[in-house]
Design a protein around this motif. Structure first.
Motif, PDB file in Angstrom:
ATOM      1  N   LYS A 220       0.825  -1.202   0.000  1.00 35.63           N
ATOM      2  CA  LYS A 220       0.000   0.000   0.000  1.00 35.63           C
ATOM      3  C   LYS A 220       0.866   1.261   0.000  1.00 35.63           C
ATOM      4  CE  LYS A 220      -3.762  -2.457   0.311  1.00 35.63           C
ATOM      5  NZ  LYS A 220      -4.632  -2.638  -0.875  1.00 35.63           N
ATOM      6  N   GLY A 221       0.487   2.198  -0.851  1.00 39.65           N
ATOM      7  CA  GLY A 221       1.141   3.503  -0.871  1.00 39.65           C
ATOM      8  C   GLY A 221       2.349   3.626  -1.774  1.00 39.65           C
ATOM      9  N   ILE A 222       2.777   2.541  -2.406  1.00 36.59           N
ATOM     10  CA  ILE A 222       3.953   2.638  -3.263  1.00 36.59           C
ATOM     11  C   ILE A 222       3.625   3.380  -4.557  1.00 36.59           C
ATOM     12  CG2 ILE A 222       4.868   0.463  -2.361  1.00 36.59           C
ATOM     13  CD1 ILE A 222       4.237  -0.747  -5.172  1.00 36.59           C
ATOM     14  N   GLN A 223       4.668   3.831  -5.240  1.00 36.11           N
ATOM     15  CA  GLN A 223       4.534   4.416  -6.570  1.00 36.11           C
ATOM     16  C   GLN A 223       5.218   3.499  -7.570  1.00 36.11           C
ATOM     17  OE1 GLN A 223       6.170   8.352  -5.209  1.00 36.11           O
ATOM     18  NE2 GLN A 223       4.429   9.157  -6.367  1.00 36.11           N
ATOM     19  N   THR A 224       4.685   3.450  -8.782  1.00 40.21           N
ATOM     20  CA  THR A 224       5.196   2.516  -9.784  1.00 40.21           C
ATOM     21  C   THR A 224       5.627   3.256 -11.043  1.00 40.21           C
ATOM     22  OG1 THR A 224       2.936   2.163 -10.572  1.00 40.21           O
ATOM     23  CG2 THR A 224       3.803   0.578  -8.976  1.00 40.21           C
ATOM     24  N   VAL A 225       6.784   2.855 -11.570  1.00 41.54           N
ATOM     25  CA  VAL A 225       7.313   3.434 -12.808  1.00 41.54           C
ATOM     26  C   VAL A 225       7.586   2.286 -13.779  1.00 41.54           C
ATOM     27  CG1 VAL A 225       9.165   4.762 -13.880  1.00 41.54           C
ATOM     28  CG2 VAL A 225       8.370   5.359 -11.574  1.00 41.54           C
ATOM     29  N   PHE A 226       6.836   2.241 -14.862  1.00 38.45           N
ATOM     30  CA  PHE A 226       7.065   1.222 -15.886  1.00 38.45           C
ATOM     31  C   PHE A 226       8.190   1.684 -16.794  1.00 38.45           C
ATOM     32  CE2 PHE A 226       6.317  -0.476 -20.186  1.00 38.45           C
ATOM     33  CZ  PHE A 226       6.337  -1.841 -19.911  1.00 38.45           C
ATOM     34  N   ILE A 227       9.066   0.746 -17.179  1.00 45.14           N
ATOM     35  CA  ILE A 227      10.210   1.056 -18.047  1.00 45.14           C
ATOM     36  C   ILE A 227      10.214   0.094 -19.221  1.00 45.14           C
ATOM     37  CG2 ILE A 227      12.718   1.286 -18.169  1.00 45.14           C
ATOM     38  CD1 ILE A 227      12.620   1.617 -15.049  1.00 45.14           C
ATOM     39  N   GLY A 228      10.126   0.619 -20.442  1.00 41.61           N
ATOM     40  CA  GLY A 228      10.075  -0.228 -21.627  1.00 41.61           C
ATOM     41  C   GLY A 228      10.462   0.544 -22.872  1.00 41.61           C
ATOM     42  N   PRO A 229      10.325  -0.075 -24.047  1.00 34.82           N
ATOM     43  CA  PRO A 229      10.750   0.555 -25.301  1.00 34.82           C
ATOM     44  C   PRO A 229       9.641   1.325 -26.013  1.00 34.82           C
ATOM     45  CG  PRO A 229      10.205  -1.717 -25.702  1.00 34.82           C
ATOM     46  CD  PRO A 229       9.955  -1.487 -24.234  1.00 34.82           C
ATOM     47  N   CYS A 230       8.505   1.512 -25.342  1.00 36.07           N
ATOM     48  CA  CYS A 230       7.270   1.870 -26.042  1.00 36.07           C
ATOM     49  C   CYS A 230       6.697   3.199 -25.574  1.00 36.07           C
ATOM     50  CB  CYS A 230       6.256   0.746 -25.792  1.00 36.07           C
ATOM     51  SG  CYS A 230       4.672   0.979 -26.583  1.00 36.07           S
ATOM     52  N   LEU A 231       6.449   4.102 -26.515  1.00 36.00           N
ATOM     53  CA  LEU A 231       5.771   5.362 -26.207  1.00 36.00           C
ATOM     54  C   LEU A 231       4.296   5.120 -25.903  1.00 36.00           C
ATOM     55  CD1 LEU A 231       5.774   8.479 -26.099  1.00 36.00           C
ATOM     56  CD2 LEU A 231       5.414   8.475 -28.567  1.00 36.00           C
ATOM     57  N   ALA A 232       3.701   4.130 -26.551  1.00 32.43           N
ATOM     58  CA  ALA A 232       2.263   3.868 -26.388  1.00 32.43           C
ATOM     59  C   ALA A 232       1.904   3.470 -24.963  1.00 32.43           C
ATOM     60  CB  ALA A 232       1.820   2.776 -27.367  1.00 32.43           C
ATOM     61  N   LYS A 233       2.868   2.964 -24.200  1.00 36.08           N
ATOM     62  CA  LYS A 233       2.587   2.605 -22.807  1.00 36.08           C
ATOM     63  C   LYS A 233       2.263   3.844 -21.976  1.00 36.08           C
ATOM     64  CE  LYS A 233       2.885  -1.881 -22.724  1.00 36.08           C
ATOM     65  NZ  LYS A 233       1.717  -2.693 -22.348  1.00 36.08           N
ATOM     66  N   LYS A 234       2.779   5.001 -22.381  1.00 35.72           N
ATOM     67  CA  LYS A 234       2.455   6.243 -21.681  1.00 35.72           C
ATOM     68  C   LYS A 234       0.970   6.562 -21.856  1.00 35.72           C
ATOM     69  CE  LYS A 234       7.105   8.235 -22.328  1.00 35.72           C
ATOM     70  NZ  LYS A 234       7.567   8.731 -21.026  1.00 35.72           N
ATOM     71  N   ALA A 235       0.442   6.275 -23.055  1.00 37.78           N
ATOM     72  CA  ALA A 235      -0.987   6.486 -23.303  1.00 37.78           C
ATOM     73  C   ALA A 235      -1.827   5.456 -22.562  1.00 37.78           C
ATOM     74  CB  ALA A 235      -1.267   6.414 -24.799  1.00 37.78           C
ATOM     75  N   GLU A 236      -1.386   4.199 -22.584  1.00 40.37           N
ATOM     76  CA  GLU A 236      -2.134   3.130 -21.920  1.00 40.37           C
ATOM     77  C   GLU A 236      -2.297   3.412 -20.430  1.00 40.37           C
ATOM     78  OE1 GLU A 236      -1.894  -1.692 -21.052  1.00 40.37           O
ATOM     79  OE2 GLU A 236      -0.229  -0.680 -22.052  1.00 40.37           O
ATOM     80  N   ALA A 237      -1.236   3.899 -19.793  1.00 39.52           N
ATOM     81  CA  ALA A 237      -1.272   4.149 -18.355  1.00 39.52           C
ATOM     82  C   ALA A 237      -2.304   5.208 -17.976  1.00 39.52           C
ATOM     83  CB  ALA A 237       0.110   4.583 -17.872  1.00 39.52           C
ATOM     84  N   LYS A 238      -2.704   6.046 -18.945  1.00 37.93           N
ATOM     85  CA  LYS A 238      -3.640   7.132 -18.670  1.00 37.93           C
ATOM     86  C   LYS A 238      -5.070   6.825 -19.112  1.00 37.93           C
ATOM     87  CE  LYS A 238       0.007  10.625 -19.008  1.00 37.93           C
ATOM     88  NZ  LYS A 238       0.535  11.797 -19.748  1.00 37.93           N
ATOM     89  N   GLU A 239      -5.301   5.623 -19.663  1.00 40.29           N
ATOM     90  CA  GLU A 239      -6.663   5.285 -20.089  1.00 40.29           C
ATOM     91  C   GLU A 239      -7.582   5.235 -18.868  1.00 40.29           C
ATOM     92  OE1 GLU A 239      -7.322   2.230 -22.943  1.00 40.29           O
ATOM     93  OE2 GLU A 239      -5.298   2.390 -23.774  1.00 40.29           O
ATOM     94  N   PRO A 240      -8.810   5.751 -18.996  1.00 38.30           N
ATOM     95  CA  PRO A 240      -9.693   5.925 -17.820  1.00 38.30           C
ATOM     96  C   PRO A 240      -9.878   4.682 -16.966  1.00 38.30           C
ATOM     97  CG  PRO A 240     -10.600   7.072 -19.720  1.00 38.30           C
ATOM     98  CD  PRO A 240      -9.413   6.304 -20.226  1.00 38.30           C
ATOM     99  N   ASP A 241     -10.041   3.512 -17.585  1.00 37.75           N
ATOM    100  CA  ASP A 241     -10.288   2.310 -16.780  1.00 37.75           C
ATOM    101  C   ASP A 241      -9.009   1.665 -16.265  1.00 37.75           C
ATOM    102  OD1 ASP A 241      -9.724   1.562 -19.478  1.00 37.75           O
ATOM    103  OD2 ASP A 241     -10.466  -0.454 -19.062  1.00 37.75           O
ATOM    104  N   LEU A 242      -7.857   2.248 -16.619  1.00 37.03           N
ATOM    105  CA  LEU A 242      -6.576   1.680 -16.198  1.00 37.03           C
ATOM    106  C   LEU A 242      -5.781   2.617 -15.289  1.00 37.03           C
ATOM    107  CD1 LEU A 242      -5.404   0.175 -19.618  1.00 37.03           C
ATOM    108  CD2 LEU A 242      -6.685  -0.969 -17.808  1.00 37.03           C
TER     109      LEU A 242
END
Length: 405
Positions: A220-242
């Motif tokens: 509980k309370g942690i922050q998460t940073v995804f690291i990958g080769p993809c710009l589209a993951k930045k969009a996915e992380a902001k999708e309303p249901d995600l």
């Protein structure tokens, strides 16, 4: 000052606690604002205006997110998937990708909550020959992360989910399944342009979202940073249901830039060995990896149920495959689409060549101590810590791996 020079100077200023660059031009001030407040700007940043007579940047976008008005490129952020095709097509190099590096440095500096790096399966070899998985884990801790989690372990879990759904779906007449695990551009293409067959897409989240959700539920309370080769993951992380699973997304290029600017020397780092993932999850990094993983799993849980995979590389190839499926012009019963040639290893913000990266991913997968998700003790331990006795019970009873489609 070039944009890269400005970016580097801001990283150093944030690290050292020194003042930000001053006496900037209007153009440089806009670029600084993008770096300091990435969430206030779209996924594709305009570094400067240009005369777009050829409109090649707009023509490159399958999703019509970029339009030319009075000779200037105008981005519609609601349509942008982060496929990065417009950036690649811009002859004047006036378009670039969103960067979360300054945001992440501030998260690490403030340390209000532990910050965990969620590393995509395609990370092998991206940061140089000396950057083994164990040394990368240590290096991330040295720059302020509380730890590193391999997202491939959560690809393992989703392999089981897709395998169970496949065996159930194949009981229906003329059944087939569209994989839903990895590529947000593939998912967006189906949801936007191929609604007639979208029902064959399981309502599963990606390994990135599964990793973020489960990590936050267990810690509980942690922050998460995804690291990958993809710009589209930045969009996915902001999708309303995600939203909420991932707090920031760095590309390999961004992290490599941070390692370089902060003078990380992998040859002098002692590694911290941990094994999170099985062969199945590690293969998600390259084309055909999802199909291979699910096929192996299906063979074990339902030997009489045969998976016949077909996969596509690149946005145009994905679109053609979906059109062929829609028109009954393809054989197979399991369809995998990756927006980048070669799969995630061919992502727009990779550091090494996709062919070489594929070899390294295959070697890393072959070296995994566990071949299938069901054998992976890390996965089994996660399931138990979430309050479930078996993987099957977790997949049937928890909605943590599902999303709205």
């Amino acid at each position: 000052m070039t944009f890269n020079e400005l970016h580097r100077s801001v990283i150093k200023a944030k690290k050292d606690g020194t003042p930000l660059p001053e006496n900037l031009t209007d153009k440089e001030q806009h670029q600084l604002d993008c770096l300091l407040h990435p969430d206030d700007h779209p996924l594709v940043w305009k570094l400067a205006d240009c005369d777009c007579k050829d409109s090649e940047c707009a023509a490159a976008c399958t999703f019509h997110a970029l339009e030319i008005h009075d000779g200037k490129a105008v981005l519609n952020p609601d349509k942008c998937t982060g496929c990065a095709k417009c950036i690649e097509a811009c002859k004047n190099e006036n378009l670039t990708f969103s960067r979360d590096s300054i945001k992440v440095l501030e998260m690490l500096k403030e340390q209000e909550n532990p910050v965990y790096a969620l590393m995509a399966p395609a990370f092998i070899g991206q940061f140089g020959a000396d950057a083994s998985p164990s040394r990368i884990r240590t290096a991330l801790k040295q720059i302020g992360f509380s730890g590193m989690i391999e997202v491939a372990a959560f690809a393992d879990i989703l392999t089981l989910k897709e395998s169970l759904e496949f065996t159930r779906n194949m009981k229906q007449p003329q059944a087939f399944q569209l994989t839903s695990c990895c590529c947000p551009v593939w998912i967006k293409l189906i949801r936007n342009d191929f609604q007639k067959i979208a029902g064959h897409l399981p309502a599963s989240v990606s390994p990135m979202i599964a990793c973020g959700r489960i990590a936050k539920q267990l810690h509980k309370g942690i922050q998460t940073v995804f690291i990958g080769p993809c710009l589209a993951k930045k969009a996915e992380a902001k999708e309303p249901d995600l939203q909420g699973a991932i707090d920031a997304v760095l590309t390999f290029e961004e992290l490599g830039y941070m390692f370089d600017t902060l003078q990380v020397d992998f040859s002098k780092i002692k590694g911290e060995e941990k094994e999170h993932s099985a062969t199945a999850g590690r293969l998600y990094a390259r084309t055909g990896g999802v199909s291979h993983a699910v096929s192996e799993c299906v063979e074990k849980i339902a030997p009489d149920c045969h998976l016949e995979p077909v996969f596509a590389n690149g946005v145009a190839d994905c679109k053609k495959l979906l059109e062929d499926i829609l028109n009954g012009k393809t054989e197979g019963n399991f369809f995998e689409g990756m927006a980048c040639a070669g799969g995630c290893v061919g992502g727009p913000k990779k550091i090494i060549d996709a062919e070489k990266a594929t070899e390294l991913v295959n070697d890393y997968a072959a070296a995994a101590p566990y071949k299938t998700p069901a054998e992976n003790p890390y996965v089994i331990d996660l399931i138990h810590r979430l309050g479930f006795f078996t993987i099957e019970e977790f997949l049937k009873s928890s909605d943590i791996l599902t999303r709205s489609l």
